[in-house]
Design a protein around this motif. Structure first.
Motif, PDB file in Angstrom:
ATOM      1  N   LYS A   1     -16.968   3.394  14.048  1.00  0.00           N
ATOM      2  CA  LYS A   1     -15.606   3.924  14.024  1.00  0.00           C
ATOM      3  C   LYS A   1     -14.702   3.027  13.183  1.00  0.00           C
ATOM      4  N   PRO A   2     -15.009   2.832  11.944  1.00  0.00           N
ATOM      5  CA  PRO A   2     -14.158   1.987  11.098  1.00  0.00           C
ATOM      6  C   PRO A   2     -12.842   2.683  10.780  1.00  0.00           C
ATOM      7  N   ARG A   3     -11.812   1.876  10.644  1.00  0.00           N
ATOM      8  CA  ARG A   3     -10.492   2.412  10.315  1.00  0.00           C
ATOM      9  C   ARG A   3      -9.827   1.522   9.274  1.00  0.00           C
ATOM     10  N   VAL A   4      -8.827   2.075   8.649  1.00  0.00           N
ATOM     11  CA  VAL A   4      -7.973   1.323   7.733  1.00  0.00           C
ATOM     12  C   VAL A   4      -6.547   1.412   8.255  1.00  0.00           C
ATOM     13  N   PRO A   5      -5.649   0.541   7.804  1.00  0.00           N
ATOM     14  CA  PRO A   5      -4.247   0.625   8.268  1.00  0.00           C
ATOM     15  C   PRO A   5      -3.634   1.983   7.946  1.00  0.00           C
TER      16      PRO A   5
ATOM     17  N   GLN B   1       0.819  -1.209   0.000  1.00  0.00           N
ATOM     18  CA  GLN B   1       0.000   0.000   0.000  1.00  0.00           C
ATOM     19  C   GLN B   1       0.852   1.257   0.000  1.00  0.00           C
ATOM     20  N   ARG B   2       1.983   1.223   0.667  1.00  0.00           N
ATOM     21  CA  ARG B   2       2.857   2.409   0.672  1.00  0.00           C
ATOM     22  C   ARG B   2       3.559   2.583  -0.673  1.00  0.00           C
ATOM     23  N   LYS B   3       4.028   1.484  -1.248  1.00  0.00           N
ATOM     24  CA  LYS B   3       4.761   1.592  -2.510  1.00  0.00           C
ATOM     25  C   LYS B   3       3.859   2.011  -3.658  1.00  0.00           C
ATOM     26  N   LEU B   4       2.682   1.399  -3.725  1.00  0.00           N
ATOM     27  CA  LEU B   4       1.775   1.666  -4.838  1.00  0.00           C
ATOM     28  C   LEU B   4       0.795   2.796  -4.548  1.00  0.00           C
ATOM     29  N   GLN B   5       0.830   3.317  -3.315  1.00  0.00           N
ATOM     30  CA  GLN B   5      -0.073   4.397  -2.911  1.00  0.00           C
ATOM     31  C   GLN B   5      -1.525   4.008  -3.182  1.00  0.00           C
TER      32      GLN B   5
ATOM     33  N   LYS C   1      -1.899   9.108   3.184  1.00  0.00           N
ATOM     34  CA  LYS C   1      -1.001   9.873   2.331  1.00  0.00           C
ATOM     35  C   LYS C   1       0.130  10.459   3.175  1.00  0.00           C
ATOM     36  N   GLU C   2       1.315  10.511   2.602  1.00  0.00           N
ATOM     37  CA  GLU C   2       2.501  10.905   3.365  1.00  0.00           C
ATOM     38  C   GLU C   2       2.403  12.324   3.910  1.00  0.00           C
ATOM     39  N   LYS C   3       1.717  13.201   3.203  1.00  0.00           N
ATOM     40  CA  LYS C   3       1.693  14.603   3.635  1.00  0.00           C
ATOM     41  C   LYS C   3       0.837  14.814   4.883  1.00  0.00           C
ATOM     42  N   TYR C   4       0.036  13.801   5.259  1.00  0.00           N
ATOM     43  CA  TYR C   4      -0.771  13.902   6.478  1.00  0.00           C
ATOM     44  C   TYR C   4      -0.090  13.084   7.569  1.00  0.00           C
ATOM     45  N   SER C   5       0.777  13.724   8.327  1.00  0.00           N
ATOM     46  CA  SER C   5       1.568  13.021   9.337  1.00  0.00           C
ATOM     47  C   SER C   5       0.734  12.546  10.520  1.00  0.00           C
ATOM     48  N   HIS C   6      -0.413  13.165  10.752  1.00  0.00           N
ATOM     49  CA  HIS C   6      -1.243  12.791  11.901  1.00  0.00           C
ATOM     50  C   HIS C   6      -2.366  11.841  11.503  1.00  0.00           C
TER      51      HIS C   6
ATOM     52  N   GLN D   1      -7.449  12.171   3.495  1.00  0.00           N
ATOM     53  CA  GLN D   1      -6.119  11.802   3.979  1.00  0.00           C
ATOM     54  C   GLN D   1      -5.690  10.408   3.525  1.00  0.00           C
ATOM     55  N   LEU D   2      -6.568   9.678   2.828  1.00  0.00           N
ATOM     56  CA  LEU D   2      -6.318   8.282   2.497  1.00  0.00           C
ATOM     57  C   LEU D   2      -6.206   8.070   0.991  1.00  0.00           C
ATOM     58  N   PHE D   3      -5.436   7.040   0.625  1.00  0.00           N
ATOM     59  CA  PHE D   3      -5.454   6.564  -0.758  1.00  0.00           C
ATOM     60  C   PHE D   3      -6.732   5.758  -0.927  1.00  0.00           C
TER      61      PHE D   3
END
Length: 244
Positions: A166-170, A138-142, A175-180, A190-192
């Motif tokens: 309250k669903p979440r994803v890993p 997920q990080r490599k392919l965004q 996205k890298e620009k959202y550090s929080h 904030q998500l791909f």
């Protein structure tokens, strides 16, 4: 004879360029296998890569022999060139066939494998190799999920035992620009949101198609070199069979 000599001389330089292109394709396949090995249930994917690298290494002396055989009448050089061309044809045809088989088989297995990794990626197994594979992917392919980010919803509710509201994803979907970013689906910006399956399938098909056409074009050039070398050999009297 002059046409055969000129063609063989020219093909010798083409073989050097083909060696670089083929080595590049083989390295791409090996890099893909090393990066996403947990997603591929069989190690067959690395085989066409290794065959391509081996063929690229053999192409270098083959190019030298092709150039020298076009200028000299040495039976030993011509015989050695024929043997190398035969070995190259075997390696490249095998690599091309395996590349086509892998492109079809692996693409059909990816969806099931990625779906299983998402299902088992919960609080207990979050440090396992499967979880790390999905995070790296997920990080490599965004990307996020198999088809899209919603693939994590069922896994979140069933495996993480979190409230449905309250669903979440890993965090690897962030996205890298959202550090929080913590993977909260309440902040989709904030998500791909695109799935990983299509991106990885496209990359797999591109690499395998590149390798397939490299091997196919080089095989045709080697057949031309074999014919040209055979013409030069037929123009000389055969004194003995020691060159074989």
């Amino acid at each position: 004879r002059p046409v055969a000599q000129s063609l063989l001389w020219l093909l010798g330089f083409f073989f050097w360029g083909g060696a670089a292109a083929l080595a590049f394709g083989g390295i791409l396949v090996l890099m893909m296998y090393n990066s996403y090995r947990y997603l591929f249930q069989e190690s067959l994917l690395s085989l066409p890569g290794w065959l391509a690298v081996a063929a690229a290494l053999i192409l270098l002396p083959t190019g030298i022999l092709a150039i020298s055989s076009s200028a000299s009448s040495s039976r030993y050089q011509q015989g050695a060139l024929m043997y190398l061309l035969l070995v190259l044809l075997c390696l490249e045809v095998s690599s091309a066939v395996l590349a086509r088989i892998c492109a079809v088989r692996m693409a059909s297995e990816l969806e099931n494998t990625m779906g299983y990794l998402i299902y088992q990626d919960n609080g207990i197994h979050s440090q396992g190799p499967g979880s790390r594979a999905m995070d790296v992917l997920q990080r490599k392919l965004q990307c996020c999920g198999v088809q899209n980010y919603t693939d994590w919803l069922e896994s979140t509710a069933a495996s993480w035992h979190l409230p449905v509201e309250k669903p979440r994803v890993p965090e690897s979907c962030c996205k890298e620009k959202y550090s929080h970013c913590r993977g909260d689906l309440g902040h989709l910006e904030q998500l791909f949101q695109e799935g990983c399956l299509k991106k990885l399938e496209d990359w797999l098909r591109f690499v395998m198609l590149y390798l397939f056409w490299c091997c196919t074009v080089l095989s045709i050039l080697e057949l031309l070199a074999g014919v040209s070398n055979g013409i030069l050999m037929s123009c000389q009297p055969l004194h003995d069979l020691r060159f074989l």
